[in-house]
Write a protein that holds these residues in place. Structure first.
Motif, short mmCIF file in Angstrom:
data_model
loop_
_atom_site.label_atom_id
_atom_site.label_comp_id
_atom_site.label_asym_id
_atom_site.label_seq_id
_atom_site.Cartn_x
_atom_site.Cartn_y
_atom_site.Cartn_z
N VAL A 115 -25.96 -28.53 -1.77
CA VAL A 115 -24.72 -28.81 -2.50
C VAL A 115 -23.53 -28.29 -1.71
CG1 VAL A 115 -23.46 -28.45 -4.66
CG2 VAL A 115 -25.97 -28.63 -4.69
N VAL A 116 -22.57 -29.18 -1.49
CA VAL A 116 -21.33 -28.83 -0.80
C VAL A 116 -20.24 -28.71 -1.86
CG1 VAL A 116 -19.63 -29.57 0.92
CG2 VAL A 116 -22.06 -30.09 1.26
N SER A 122 -18.57 -30.90 -6.66
CA SER A 122 -19.87 -30.60 -6.07
C SER A 122 -20.38 -31.90 -5.47
CB SER A 122 -20.85 -30.09 -7.12
OG SER A 122 -20.44 -28.85 -7.62
N LEU A 123 -20.70 -31.86 -4.18
CA LEU A 123 -21.15 -33.06 -3.47
C LEU A 123 -22.53 -32.83 -2.88
CD1 LEU A 123 -17.89 -33.71 -1.39
CD2 LEU A 123 -18.52 -34.80 -3.54
N VAL A 124 -23.28 -33.92 -2.79
CA VAL A 124 -24.56 -33.93 -2.10
C VAL A 124 -24.51 -35.11 -1.15
CG1 VAL A 124 -27.03 -34.31 -2.39
CG2 VAL A 124 -25.82 -32.87 -4.01
N THR A 134 -23.88 -40.36 2.96
CA THR A 134 -22.74 -40.67 2.12
C THR A 134 -22.63 -39.60 1.03
OG1 THR A 134 -21.61 -42.37 0.82
CG2 THR A 134 -23.98 -42.22 0.54
N ALA A 135 -21.41 -39.14 0.79
CA ALA A 135 -21.18 -38.08 -0.19
C ALA A 135 -21.26 -38.64 -1.60
CB ALA A 135 -19.83 -37.43 0.05
N ILE A 164 -30.62 -29.35 4.59
CA ILE A 164 -30.33 -28.30 5.57
C ILE A 164 -29.09 -28.72 6.36
CG2 ILE A 164 -31.15 -27.07 7.62
CD1 ILE A 164 -34.01 -27.53 6.55
N GLY A 165 -28.10 -27.84 6.40
CA GLY A 165 -26.88 -28.12 7.15
C GLY A 165 -25.94 -29.08 6.47
N ALA A 166 -26.03 -29.19 5.15
CA ALA A 166 -25.18 -30.14 4.43
C ALA A 166 -23.69 -29.88 4.64
CB ALA A 166 -25.52 -30.10 2.94
N ASN A 167 -23.31 -28.62 4.83
CA ASN A 167 -21.89 -28.30 5.06
C ASN A 167 -21.37 -28.84 6.39
OD1 ASN A 167 -21.02 -26.94 2.72
ND2 ASN A 167 -22.17 -25.13 3.34
N ASN A 168 -22.27 -29.22 7.29
CA ASN A 168 -21.86 -29.73 8.60
C ASN A 168 -21.92 -31.24 8.71
OD1 ASN A 168 -21.53 -27.06 9.56
ND2 ASN A 168 -23.73 -26.92 9.90
N VAL A 169 -22.28 -31.92 7.63
CA VAL A 169 -22.42 -33.38 7.64
C VAL A 169 -21.08 -34.01 7.29
CG1 VAL A 169 -23.59 -35.32 6.54
CG2 VAL A 169 -24.85 -33.24 7.02
#
Length: 177
Positions: A115-116, A122-124, A134-135, A164-169
């Motif tokens: 979750v970002v 809140s985005l996935v 795609t967010a 894993i690494g969702a904040n960097n996508v």
């Protein structure tokens, strides 16, 4: 944090703790009466006591009461659970955490790392058929373990997401498996 208080001759200990006001709201929505509340308390599962050092106390406890007063500052309701203390290992004033098991079926549970949080959203990142991200706006609910959350809206069973690494996508980025 929970604090234990001693009861009659060291054979049982009472743990006083708080639960969220949402529990009361659910009870009101369900139309529970005082008598129903007693039945609900009797049907609640055993609780576990986790000591401050992370050790689980070997004897399970039972919730024995819910007070009728909500703390206006914290929005919580005081509860009491009794734990057997046959070996005298628990002492009045010891602190720890009472864990009340909770199960819910038919929900999607994902890692919190997927979750970002972006301002009030809140985005996935969902992975589309062409392997691009795609967010997706999601509504989450905390499960209380610090690792996972329940997705209430936004995803469907079988959707593939970045865990894993969702904040960097970024939107449209190719995702490798």
């Amino acid at each position: 944090m929970t604090e234990l208080t001693m009861l009659s001759g060291n054979t049982t200990m009472d743990a006083e703790f708080s639960v969220t006001e949402a529990l009361i709201e659910e009870s009101v929505s369900a139309g529970l009466t005082k008598e129903d509340r007693e039945k609900v308390i009797a049907q609640l599962p055993d609780v576990t006591f986790i000591m401050k050092n992370g050790t689980e106390y070997p004897h399970k406890g039972r919730i024995t009461s819910l007070t009728g007063v909500v703390n206006a500052i914290t929005g919580s309701l005081s509860c009491k659970a009794s734990f057997p203390n046959p070996d005298g290992h628990l002492y009045s004033g010891i602190q720890g955490t009472v864990v009340l098991p909770y199960a819910e079926s038919g929900v999607i549970v994902i890692p919190l790392d997927a979750v970002v949080r972006l301002q009030d959203k809140s985005l996935v990142y969902m992975v589309k058929a062409d392997s691009t991200a795609t967010a997706i706006d999601v509504t989450t609910e905390d499960v209380g373990n610090g690792k996972d959350c329940i997705i209430r809206t936004g995803l469907n069973e079988g959707d593939k997401i970045v865990t894993i690494g969702a904040n960097n996508v970024t939107e449209g980025q190719k995702v490798l498996f």
